[in-house]
Scaffold this active site. Structure first.
Site, short mmCIF file in Angstrom:
data_model
loop_
_atom_site.label_atom_id
_atom_site.label_comp_id
_atom_site.label_asym_id
_atom_site.label_seq_id
_atom_site.Cartn_x
_atom_site.Cartn_y
_atom_site.Cartn_z
N ASP A 48 52.59 31.56 42.78
CA ASP A 48 51.89 30.73 43.76
C ASP A 48 52.90 29.93 44.58
OD1 ASP A 48 49.01 29.27 44.33
OD2 ASP A 48 50.67 27.85 44.44
N LYS A 78 50.01 29.74 51.29
CA LYS A 78 49.05 28.82 51.90
C LYS A 78 49.50 28.46 53.31
CE LYS A 78 48.81 26.81 47.28
NZ LYS A 78 50.19 27.12 46.88
N HIS A 111 45.75 25.19 53.06
CA HIS A 111 46.36 24.30 52.08
C HIS A 111 45.60 22.98 51.91
CE1 HIS A 111 50.58 23.53 50.19
NE2 HIS A 111 49.65 22.92 49.50
#
Length: 284
Positions: A48, A78, A111
């Site tokens: 991630d 993101k 995000h």
């Protein structure tokens, strides 16, 4: 004793995601490739990252160096807060793929909702992510730090239900209202800061349970998250801890232990990060 293998969870779009991932928030770019390499060697298959972390290129480098097939590693990134307007979001997504040196990303998120910026318009941003999913360059799309009303607005005005909502969640801030909305609408919760930046590890309740179970405090808290059904990606640059954090699938917490940990919730006072309703940070 259950097997210590990382399970995959089904998303609402028909894809699957490993329930345990490796987070690279606040890992310096110069240290990221080595940390991700260690994680992949320890068995992680879910990484991630984010544009605002500044280390997408190093994540991509580590995945390529691993020798693993691209399809074997689940990669999330993101959208930067600076690029919510649709044309900016399109350019930013192109930049993410270029930095990772990948032709698709498994999961791409907004995000932050930034409801006080961009005239409060995160819907057109979301609809731009829908484009990325339609053209196959994002296998799944989701959001991060969205509150219930933000998600409700997407439900009213957009076409695709987010696959995940990545939110702050840990024993001191269980964030159950947002999690409940996700459960009701088939949106999986991803918990960031799962150990409250380390603050819960010295909690007497957590320490006591860890001693009873012969586990580390981190393993106990991460197991609590898993049994709640959430996706987690603890961050560490220490090889021993990176490996320890994978060893949470060969034991279980009983109902009493789960309740003890959940009982540590402090509500809004336990929040470590910004409140999404007011957060308005734009990177330079």
């Amino acid at each position: 004793m259950v097997a210590n293998t990382i399970p995959d969870i089904s998303l609402n779009d028909g894809t699957t995601i490993p329930q345990l991932g490796f987070g690279v928030f606040q890992i310096e770019p110069k240290d990221t490739a080595a940390a991700v390499t260690t994680a992949l060697e320890a068995g992680y298959r879910h990484i991630d990252t984010a544009e605002m972390y500044g280390n997408e290129a190093e994540v991509g480098e580590a995945v390529r160096m691993s020798g693993l097939d691209r399809g074997a590693v689940y990669v999330t990134s993101k959208l930067s807060n600076a690029f919510h307007r649709p044309d900016d979001a399109r350019r930013a997504f192109d930049s993410t793929l270029a930095a990772l040196k990948m032709d698709y990303i498994d999961l791409f998120l907004i995000h932050w909702p930034l409801p006080t910026l961009y005239d409060g318009d995160y819907v057109s941003t979301w609809k731009t992510l829908e484009e990325f999913q339609r053209d196959g360059r994002a296998r799944s799309i989701g959001v991060s730090n969205f509150q219930g009303p933000h998600l409700e607005r997407l439900a009213d005005e957009a076409n695709v239900v987010p696959a995940v909502n990545q939110i702050e969640a840990h024993p001191y801030f269980t964030n159950d209202e947002v999690r409940a909305y996700g459960r009701a609408h088939n949106i999986l919760t991803e918990a960031w800061s799962p150990i409250a930046q380390g603050k819960v590890l010295d909690d007497p309740t957590v320490v006591d349970l860890a001693e009873q179970l012969g586990r580390t405090p981190a393993q106990v808290v991460l197991r609590w998250h898993v049994q709640r059904g959430d996706i987690i990606f603890p961050k560490s640059t220490t090889p021993k801890r990176i490996e320890e954090n994978t060893k949470i699938f060969d034991f279980e917490l009983d109902d009493a232990a789960m309740e003890r940990i959940t009982g540590l919730n402090q509500g809004e006072a336990g929040r470590q990060g910004p409140n999404p309703d007011t957060f308005a940070y734009l990177p330079d």
